[in-house]
Design an enzyme around this catalytic site. Structure first.
Site, PDB file in Angstrom:
ATOM      1  N   HIS A 188      28.658 -55.041  10.964  1.00  0.00           N
ATOM      2  CA  HIS A 188      27.564 -54.253  11.540  1.00  0.00           C
ATOM      3  C   HIS A 188      28.097 -52.899  11.963  1.00  0.00           C
ATOM      4  O   HIS A 188      29.228 -52.790  12.432  1.00  0.00           O
ATOM      5  CB  HIS A 188      26.985 -54.957  12.780  1.00  0.00           C
ATOM      6  CG  HIS A 188      26.071 -54.062  13.570  1.00  0.00           C
ATOM      7  ND1 HIS A 188      24.737 -53.910  13.256  1.00  0.00           N
ATOM      8  CD2 HIS A 188      26.317 -53.213  14.616  1.00  0.00           C
ATOM      9  CE1 HIS A 188      24.200 -53.027  14.092  1.00  0.00           C
ATOM     10  NE2 HIS A 188      25.133 -52.597  14.924  1.00  0.00           N
TER      11      HIS A 188
ATOM     12  N   ASN B 278      26.539 -60.214   5.344  1.00  0.00           N
ATOM     13  CA  ASN B 278      27.107 -58.932   4.897  1.00  0.00           C
ATOM     14  C   ASN B 278      28.286 -58.437   5.728  1.00  0.00           C
ATOM     15  O   ASN B 278      28.623 -57.252   5.723  1.00  0.00           O
ATOM     16  CB  ASN B 278      26.009 -57.875   4.763  1.00  0.00           C
ATOM     17  CG  ASN B 278      25.326 -57.571   6.085  1.00  0.00           C
ATOM     18  OD1 ASN B 278      25.688 -58.114   7.123  1.00  0.00           O
ATOM     19  ND2 ASN B 278      24.339 -56.692   6.036  1.00  0.00           N
TER      20      ASN B 278
ATOM     21  N   TYR C 258      19.458 -57.201  18.201  1.00  0.00           N
ATOM     22  CA  TYR C 258      18.604 -57.126  17.019  1.00  0.00           C
ATOM     23  C   TYR C 258      17.119 -57.059  17.380  1.00  0.00           C
ATOM     24  O   TYR C 258      16.266 -57.446  16.570  1.00  0.00           O
ATOM     25  CB  TYR C 258      18.888 -58.323  16.098  1.00  0.00           C
ATOM     26  CG  TYR C 258      20.152 -58.146  15.256  1.00  0.00           C
ATOM     27  CD1 TYR C 258      20.358 -57.006  14.482  1.00  0.00           C
ATOM     28  CD2 TYR C 258      21.129 -59.144  15.226  1.00  0.00           C
ATOM     29  CE1 TYR C 258      21.510 -56.850  13.714  1.00  0.00           C
ATOM     30  CE2 TYR C 258      22.285 -58.992  14.450  1.00  0.00           C
ATOM     31  CZ  TYR C 258      22.459 -57.845  13.693  1.00  0.00           C
ATOM     32  OH  TYR C 258      23.593 -57.693  12.917  1.00  0.00           O
TER      33      TYR C 258
ATOM     34  N   GLU D  92      24.060 -49.872  21.749  1.00  0.00           N
ATOM     35  CA  GLU D  92      24.889 -51.020  21.360  1.00  0.00           C
ATOM     36  C   GLU D  92      26.230 -51.021  22.093  1.00  0.00           C
ATOM     37  O   GLU D  92      26.719 -52.083  22.494  1.00  0.00           O
ATOM     38  CB  GLU D  92      25.068 -51.019  19.835  1.00  0.00           C
ATOM     39  CG  GLU D  92      23.742 -51.296  19.120  1.00  0.00           C
ATOM     40  CD  GLU D  92      23.759 -51.015  17.618  1.00  0.00           C
ATOM     41  OE1 GLU D  92      24.806 -50.559  17.096  1.00  0.00           O
ATOM     42  OE2 GLU D  92      22.722 -51.249  16.973  1.00  0.00           O
TER      43      GLU D  92
ATOM     44  N   LYS E 106      31.214 -59.460  11.694  1.00  0.00           N
ATOM     45  CA  LYS E 106      30.278 -60.556  11.948  1.00  0.00           C
ATOM     46  C   LYS E 106      30.970 -61.914  11.740  1.00  0.00           C
ATOM     47  O   LYS E 106      32.099 -61.978  11.217  1.00  0.00           O
ATOM     48  CB  LYS E 106      29.072 -60.393  11.017  1.00  0.00           C
ATOM     49  CG  LYS E 106      28.206 -59.158  11.350  1.00  0.00           C
ATOM     50  CD  LYS E 106      27.068 -59.024  10.344  1.00  0.00           C
ATOM     51  CE  LYS E 106      26.086 -57.936  10.712  1.00  0.00           C
ATOM     52  NZ  LYS E 106      24.991 -57.815   9.712  1.00  0.00           N
TER      53      LYS E 106
END
Ligand code: DAT
Ligand code: MG
Length: 149
Positions: free
Chosen positions: A115, A112, A49, A126, A9
């Site tokens: 992904h 975080n 998302y 995805e 990310k």
């Protein structure tokens, strides 16, 4: 063999963890079959998302994921969807097991670092959102027989 979608990310890229994170998957024995850097558009972010639309953190999540480039990859290996999720650790870095990527590199849930697809259905969805078929390589890793019995 299974395929999964993994993405470093924007915080992971900005903080210089791309190499460390890719290295962990390579060292594990997973095969990289697709790899690229991109800046995620609003449209792609909303699709990726989509399941979180309407949740209190959704807007912040979209703003963050589109804020700076990401490194997207497709990994292949035995049970690699759950394997990669295990290597990432729990969504909240504070709850992630010691030694996992999120525990090692993160503090806040909204930063975080990585992904990974959570199921076979998510992985298929995805992968096709981020990669065209011709961007995914088919090749043999010469060390495969030293990774798999
Ligand atoms: P994961 O990324 O582990 O699959 P998820 O799909 O539930 O987790 O959520 C997607 C991302 O949204 C997650 O990586 C971080 C963010 N997120 C989830 N829950 C959150 C919360 N309660 N507050 C802030 N961000 C959250
Ligand atoms: Mg998820």
């Amino acid at each position: 063999m299974e395929r999964t979608f993994v993405m470093v990310k924007p915080d992971g890229v900005q903080r210089g963890f791309v190499g460390d994170i890719i290295k962990r998957f390579e060292q594990k024995g997973l095969k990289i079959v697709g790899l690229k850097m991109l800046q995620i558009s609003q449209e792609l972010a909303s699709k990726h998302y989509g399941e979180h639309q309407g949740k209190p953190f959704f807007e912040g999540l979209i703003k963050y994921i589109t804020s700076s480039p990401v490194v997207a990859m497709v990994l292949e290996g035995k049970d690699c969807i759950s394997l990669a999720r295990g290597m990432m650790g729990a969504t909240d870095p504070k709850k992630a097991a010691p030694g996992t990527i999120r525990e090692t590199f993160g503090i806040d849930i909204g930063r975080n670092v990585i992904h990974g697809s959570d199921s076979a259905a998510s992985a298929a969805r995805e992968i096709s959102l981020f990669f065209d078929d011709q961007e995914l390589m088919c090749y043999e890793l010469s060390l495969a027989s030293w990774v798999y019995e």
